[in-house]
Design an enzyme around this catalytic site. Structure first.
Site, PDB file in Angstrom:
ATOM      1  N   ASP A  68      17.345  36.809  -8.313  1.00 14.95           N
ATOM      2  CA  ASP A  68      18.171  36.487  -7.143  1.00 14.95           C
ATOM      3  C   ASP A  68      19.545  37.138  -7.311  1.00 14.95           C
ATOM      4  OD1 ASP A  68      18.747  35.136  -4.762  1.00 14.95           O
ATOM      5  OD2 ASP A  68      19.477  33.339  -5.804  1.00 14.95           O
ATOM      6  N   HIS A  69      19.999  37.844  -6.290  1.00 14.48           N
ATOM      7  CA  HIS A  69      21.348  38.445  -6.286  1.00 14.48           C
ATOM      8  C   HIS A  69      21.646  39.319  -7.506  1.00 14.48           C
ATOM      9  CE1 HIS A  69      22.689  36.398  -2.652  1.00 14.48           C
ATOM     10  NE2 HIS A  69      22.134  35.298  -3.119  1.00 14.48           N
ATOM     11  N   HIS A  71      26.006  30.063   1.226  1.00 14.24           N
ATOM     12  CA  HIS A  71      25.559  29.409  -0.009  1.00 14.24           C
ATOM     13  C   HIS A  71      26.310  28.095  -0.231  1.00 14.24           C
ATOM     14  CE1 HIS A  71      24.367  33.668  -0.953  1.00 14.24           C
ATOM     15  NE2 HIS A  71      23.260  33.019  -1.219  1.00 14.24           N
ATOM     16  N   SER A  87      19.583  25.952   2.425  1.00 23.74           N
ATOM     17  CA  SER A  87      19.423  24.522   2.128  1.00 23.74           C
ATOM     18  C   SER A  87      19.871  23.683   3.320  1.00 23.74           C
ATOM     19  CB  SER A  87      20.254  24.131   0.895  1.00 23.74           C
ATOM     20  OG  SER A  87      19.571  24.510  -0.279  1.00 23.74           O
ATOM     21  N   ASN A 142      15.430  30.966   1.128  1.00 24.84           N
ATOM     22  CA  ASN A 142      15.994  30.651  -0.196  1.00 24.84           C
ATOM     23  C   ASN A 142      16.588  29.250  -0.247  1.00 24.84           C
ATOM     24  OD1 ASN A 142      15.433  33.300  -0.765  1.00 24.84           O
ATOM     25  ND2 ASN A 142      17.488  33.823  -1.449  1.00 24.84           N
ATOM     26  N   ILE A 143      16.172  28.498  -1.248  1.00 25.33           N
ATOM     27  CA  ILE A 143      16.661  27.122  -1.383  1.00 25.33           C
ATOM     28  C   ILE A 143      17.077  26.861  -2.829  1.00 25.33           C
ATOM     29  CG2 ILE A 143      15.981  24.682  -1.237  1.00 25.33           C
ATOM     30  CD1 ILE A 143      14.107  25.512   1.077  1.00 25.33           C
ATOM     31  N   SER A 174      20.626  24.784  -3.377  1.00 26.16           N
ATOM     32  CA  SER A 174      21.478  23.582  -3.330  1.00 26.16           C
ATOM     33  C   SER A 174      20.675  22.300  -3.114  1.00 26.16           C
ATOM     34  CB  SER A 174      22.527  23.723  -2.219  1.00 26.16           C
ATOM     35  OG  SER A 174      23.356  24.828  -2.487  1.00 26.16           O
TER      36      SER A 174
END
Ligand code: G3H
Ligand code: 13P
Ligand code: ZN
Length: 311
Positions: A82-83, A180, A216, A256-257, A259
């Site tokens: 990720d990232h 985010h 999220s 994308n999850i 949090s």
């Protein structure tokens, strides 16, 4: 089944009008909670690892834990960076057994983003690994880097065809108003996403998988539990789940999850320790956190993403 790429998952998700959950993992309990729910619901799965997660747990531990989850459940699991910030971190994950990497060149000017992304794509494809690129910049916190609202920017649909054709990326993350962390929208202001941008991107890239970061929902139940047991999360607001359902029906194939998982785990641990002040056994206080993660992921898969019964 060995760890797989996301190619087949995205093809089916695009055609079927659903999305695959990409869940951030940092330790064994998080991986177990997520994979238990995915196995129960027969859902394909992406487990993703940030640079911060690699620093915290070490690459080899996360790799072995994900291999263990695959061996335990038989699920098709894609292991994704990720990232990724630069070529070196992407190369290290490709060499170390990941099947998918994100090169996040979104903070660079367009031409530099293309050059960096293409360098990663060339290396990744030569090693059977797929690549996610990003155009547009999300607000929020990633690995201690804070992107302010002024420095965030929506994706410009006019750039997407050129970006995809010149880089050869396999999927594209776009910025349509998510961010985010747990504070995504201002209190009292109705959350809104730029579905018009998503629609335009979909029109320009038919059949191409789009990725939604910062997705999220900041489930109120977990926030309330954390606050009830000594936490202080004021004005935490996430993406309404109806918006995620809509995105999943469209070209968004990866959601994308992170949090939500953190909140679920923290709520379980805080409640258990508050109710059992004499307990100091991590095996006992981590169980409710892991169970919360399993229940959250089951809900996401079956009620939001629609990826259940797809294997
Ligand atoms: O997009 C960022 C993810 O939530 C990962 O967060 O870098 O703190 O592990 P992290
Ligand atoms: P959240 O902070 O909304 O969970 O976003 C996670 C994410 O985008 C990871 O890349
Ligand atoms: Zn992200």
């Amino acid at each position: 089944m060995p760890i797989v790429t996301s190619t087949e998952m995205f093809k089916k998700a695009y055609e079927g009008g659903y999305a695959i959950g990409a869940f951030n993992v940092n330790n064994m309990e998080i991986i177990q909670g997520i994979t238990e729910a995915a196995a129960e619901t027969r859902s394909p799965l992406i487990l993703q690892v940030s640079a911060g997660a690699r620093k915290y747990a070490k690459h080899v531990y996360l790799m072995k834990l994900v291999e263990a989850a695959e061996a335990d459940t038989g699920l098709p699991i894609c292991l994704h960076l990720d990232h990724g910030e630069n070529f070196e971190v992407c190369k290290s994950c490709i060499d170390g057994g990941f099947t998918s990497v994100m090169i996040d060149g979104s903070k660079h000017p367009f031409e530099d983003n293309i050059a960096l992304t293409k360098q990663v794509v060339d290396y990744a494809h030569a090693h059977g690994v797929v690549v996610e690129g990003e155009l547009g910049r999300l607000e929020g916190v990633e690995d201690d880097v804070v992107v302010s609202a002024e420095n965030s920017s929506y994706t410009d649909p006019a750039q997407v065809e050129e970006f995809v054709s010149r880089t050869g990326v396999d999927s594209l993350a776009i910025a349509i108003g998510t961010s985010h962390g747990a504070y995504k929208f201002k209190p009292g202001v109705k959350p809104q996403l730029r579905f018009d941008i998503l629609k335009e991107v979909e029109k320009r890239l038919p059949g191409f998988p789009i990725v939604l970061h910062g997705a999220s929902s900041v489930i109120p139940e977990f926030v309330e539990t954390i606050n009830a047991y000594g936490g202080k999360l004021n004005d935490a607001i996430g993406v309404p789940e109806d918006m995620l359902r809509e995105a999943a029906r469209m070209a968004v194939c990866k959601i994308n999850i992170d949090s939500d998982l953190r909140l679920a785990l923290t709520a379980g641990v805080r409640k258990h320790l508050a109710e059992n002040p004499a307990n100091f056994d991590p095996r006992q206080y981590l169980i409710p956190g892991r169970d919360n993660i399993r229940d959250l992921v089951r809900h996401k898969i079956t009620d939001v993403l629609g990826s259940n019964d797809r294997i």
